[in-house]
Design a protein around this motif. Structure first.
Motif, PDB file in Angstrom:
ATOM      1  N   ALA A  99      -6.788   8.528   6.384  1.00  0.00           N
ATOM      2  CA  ALA A  99      -7.882   8.753   7.330  1.00  0.00           C
ATOM      3  C   ALA A  99      -7.651   8.052   8.667  1.00  0.00           C
ATOM      4  O   ALA A  99      -7.790   8.658   9.737  1.00  0.00           O
ATOM      5  N   GLU A 100      -7.289   6.770   8.619  1.00  0.00           N
ATOM      6  CA  GLU A 100      -7.132   6.008   9.852  1.00  0.00           C
ATOM      7  C   GLU A 100      -5.689   5.648  10.155  1.00  0.00           C
ATOM      8  O   GLU A 100      -5.398   4.967  11.145  1.00  0.00           O
ATOM      9  N   ALA A 101      -4.770   6.098   9.319  1.00  0.00           N
ATOM     10  CA  ALA A 101      -3.358   5.742   9.506  1.00  0.00           C
ATOM     11  C   ALA A 101      -2.763   6.476  10.698  1.00  0.00           C
ATOM     12  O   ALA A 101      -3.005   7.669  10.895  1.00  0.00           O
ATOM     13  N   SER A 102      -1.971   5.748  11.469  1.00  0.00           N
ATOM     14  CA  SER A 102      -1.236   6.387  12.563  1.00  0.00           C
ATOM     15  C   SER A 102       0.138   6.844  12.096  1.00  0.00           C
ATOM     16  O   SER A 102       0.713   7.789  12.650  1.00  0.00           O
ATOM     17  N   ILE A 103       0.669   6.167  11.064  1.00  0.00           N
ATOM     18  CA  ILE A 103       1.974   6.523  10.504  1.00  0.00           C
ATOM     19  C   ILE A 103       1.806   6.711   8.997  1.00  0.00           C
ATOM     20  O   ILE A 103       1.217   5.865   8.318  1.00  0.00           O
ATOM     21  N   ILE A 104       2.315   7.825   8.477  1.00  0.00           N
ATOM     22  CA  ILE A 104       2.230   8.131   7.055  1.00  0.00           C
ATOM     23  C   ILE A 104       3.641   8.248   6.501  1.00  0.00           C
ATOM     24  O   ILE A 104       4.413   9.121   6.915  1.00  0.00           O
ATOM     25  N   PHE A 105       3.983   7.356   5.584  1.00  0.00           N
ATOM     26  CA  PHE A 105       5.305   7.373   4.954  1.00  0.00           C
ATOM     27  C   PHE A 105       5.256   8.211   3.678  1.00  0.00           C
ATOM     28  O   PHE A 105       4.349   8.044   2.858  1.00  0.00           O
ATOM     29  N   LEU A 106       6.241   9.073   3.502  1.00  0.00           N
ATOM     30  CA  LEU A 106       6.418   9.809   2.251  1.00  0.00           C
ATOM     31  C   LEU A 106       7.531   9.135   1.468  1.00  0.00           C
ATOM     32  O   LEU A 106       8.701   9.185   1.856  1.00  0.00           O
ATOM     33  N   ALA A 107       7.169   8.482   0.367  1.00  0.00           N
ATOM     34  CA  ALA A 107       8.139   7.777  -0.477  1.00  0.00           C
ATOM     35  C   ALA A 107       8.043   8.343  -1.884  1.00  0.00           C
ATOM     36  O   ALA A 107       7.712   7.653  -2.841  1.00  0.00           O
ATOM     37  N   LEU A 108       8.353   9.617  -1.986  1.00  0.00           N
ATOM     38  CA  LEU A 108       8.161  10.364  -3.223  1.00  0.00           C
ATOM     39  C   LEU A 108       9.495  10.668  -3.888  1.00  0.00           C
ATOM     40  O   LEU A 108      10.537  10.708  -3.221  1.00  0.00           O
ATOM     41  N   PRO A 109       9.486  10.914  -5.188  1.00  0.00           N
ATOM     42  CA  PRO A 109      10.749  11.200  -5.886  1.00  0.00           C
ATOM     43  C   PRO A 109      11.349  12.530  -5.454  1.00  0.00           C
ATOM     44  O   PRO A 109      10.626  13.486  -5.161  1.00  0.00           O
ATOM     45  N   THR A 110      12.671  12.567  -5.411  1.00  0.00           N
ATOM     46  CA  THR A 110      13.413  13.801  -5.131  1.00  0.00           C
ATOM     47  C   THR A 110      14.490  13.957  -6.200  1.00  0.00           C
ATOM     48  O   THR A 110      15.681  13.870  -5.911  1.00  0.00           O
ATOM     49  N   PRO A 111      14.081  14.178  -7.445  1.00  0.00           N
ATOM     50  CA  PRO A 111      15.049  14.229  -8.558  1.00  0.00           C
ATOM     51  C   PRO A 111      15.970  15.431  -8.429  1.00  0.00           C
ATOM     52  O   PRO A 111      15.613  16.444  -7.820  1.00  0.00           O
ATOM     53  N   PRO A 112      17.162  15.343  -9.018  1.00  0.00           N
ATOM     54  CA  PRO A 112      18.071  16.481  -8.965  1.00  0.00           C
ATOM     55  C   PRO A 112      17.586  17.611  -9.866  1.00  0.00           C
ATOM     56  O   PRO A 112      17.114  17.377 -10.972  1.00  0.00           O
TER      57      PRO A 112
END
Length: 436
Positions: free
Chosen positions: A75-88
């Protein structure tokens, strides 16, 4: 700054905690409500040296929060990090469903300018795909930034707080300024923030991990050759490591690389190259070498027992893919245990941190010891599979008393050869003289 981190695995939790440590307000979001509740109650879900202190400090001081509701996080974030799994996937390509799914969900919630940062390891062109998803589902302004992580499990906090470089992929000037401001406190000693385009940034991560994996596999090939020509891989390592064009790091031979990064990143880069009709021959060889190397110790065991270790009991020291972590993803120990069980052997294992994770894989198929010496009781031989510091200087008198025979198979080359001669052990390591 106000930051959101989507995903609380190794990368997400370290990222969120370390960003909070420099005064940012950070909200980490995860769909696993049980995990979120534990973190809200101060329970750290992973083992990573140095993280627990920062985790509790920033929770107590109100800079680090956790939620299972995405709207609360961004809601108030200026930067949003995506730290999600990317399995093969089955074809080796990175599965982007978690990343693109999160991007779609975020797009439906944002109403003003946001910087969306991919911290996950993703193939070249992923930023373009995220941009397309966001464009389809929002009219708000945004920038998609590639910011690969170079964290080593076991020293991830130090790597984040004192990075040797930070790579940022963006051509958006507004995003560039925000990222420079965010990372300014971490590069005060002069290490660079390297700005580039998104595709170059995405490829940089894969190239870095694949090059390091190549060094490991190369040295394992040298080790195997050393055994055939009666050379010592430790001497070779020192000889070439003194050349600053080569460097000393990642030249230790052993039983192959594992973990969450190297296996899938090498595979994904090779698949990306294949998608562009390029045959990345070196990476294919690296994967082949590593696959074989993971069970080279089993072949040594079988040879010692004349091809039949059935009925033998083995003590195993070390289960994690490397020391100072509880991570067992692609750990050589898993492959070795599978092979020994298939051959009819029994196993008692000890690891300072990873045993609970291994219980989730093998359950009651193997036994688990309370300490390293308990694992030795009535065992025919000891196998060393992870180079934890606690294994480096054992009480060899105690080892001798507990083992049925003075037999050690060392997949990490922990012990001095002369020491093993003096102690009278059969000692079989990687790329060094066999002590018999």
């Amino acid at each position: 700054m106000k930051i959101a981190v989507v995903g609380t695995g190794y990368v997400g939790l370290v990222t969120g905690t370390c960003l909070a440590e420099t005064g940012n307000q950070v909200i980490c979001v995860d769909i696993n409500e049980q995990k979120v509740k534990k973190m809200q109650n101060g329970q750290l879900p992973i083992y990573e040296p140095g993280l627990e202190l920062l985790f509790h400090r920033n929770i107590n001081q109100g800079r680090l929060q956790f939620t299972s509701t995405l709207v609360d996080a961004i809601a108030e974030a200026s930067i949003i990090f995506l730290a999600l799994p990317t399995p093969p996937g089955g074809d080796g390509a990175a599965d982007l469903s978690y990343v693109l799914g999160a991007a779609k969900d975020i797009a439906k919630l944002i109403t003003d300018y946001k910087v969306i940062v991919t911290k996950s390891t993703v193939p070249v062109g992923t930023a373009d795909k995220i941009t397309a998803v966001l464009t389809e589902h929002t009219n708000a302004e945004f920038a998609v930034v590639s910011n690969p992580e170079f964290l080593r499990e076991g020293v991830a906090v130090d790597d984040f707080m004192k990075p040797d470089r930070i790579v940022v992929g963006t051509l958006d000037e507004r995003a560039r300024k925000l990222m420079a401001e965010l990372y300014g406190p971490y590069v005060r000693q002069g290490n660079p923030i390297i700005f580039m385009d998104q595709r170059s940034s995405e490829l940089t991560k894969y190239a870095a991990n694949s090059f390091l994996a190549t060094k490991i596999s190369f040295m394992n090939e040298i080790a195997n050759l050393c055994e055939l020509v009666d050379a010592d891989v430790d001497m070779v390592r020192r000889g070439i490591g003194a050349d600053d064009r080569i460097g000393r790091r990642f030249l230790f031979s052993g039983i192959g690389y594992g973990g969450s990064c190297f296996p899938k990143d090498v595979q994904a880069l090779a698949k990306s190259a294949h998608d562009y009709s390029y045959d990345f021959k070196i990476l294919n060889a690296v994967m082949d070498v590593n696959y074989i190397q993971k069970t080279v110790l089993v072949e040594k065991v079988k040879k010692y027992y004349k091809g039949d270790p059935k009925g033998k009991k083995f003590a195993i020291w070390g289960l994690a893919f490397k020391p100072e972590t509880d991570d067992i993803r692609e750990a050589p120990a898993l492959y070795i245990i599978e092979e020994l069980l298939a051959a009819g052997a029994t196993i008692t294992a000890f690891d300072p941190e990873a045993m609970n994770n291994v219980k989730g894989v093998f359950g009651g198929k193997i036994a688990y010891a309370e300490n390293q010496y308990e694992a030795l009781n009535d065992a025919d031989a000891l196998l060393i599979l992870t180079e934890w510091s606690v294994f480096r200087t054992p009480d060899f008198d105690m080892v001798e008393k507990l083992l049925k025979a003075k037999v050690i198979f060392d997949g990490r080359n922990l012990y001095d050869l002369q020491k093993m001669i003096d102690c009278g052990y059969y000692y079989n390591s990687i790329g060094r003289k066999l002590i018999n």
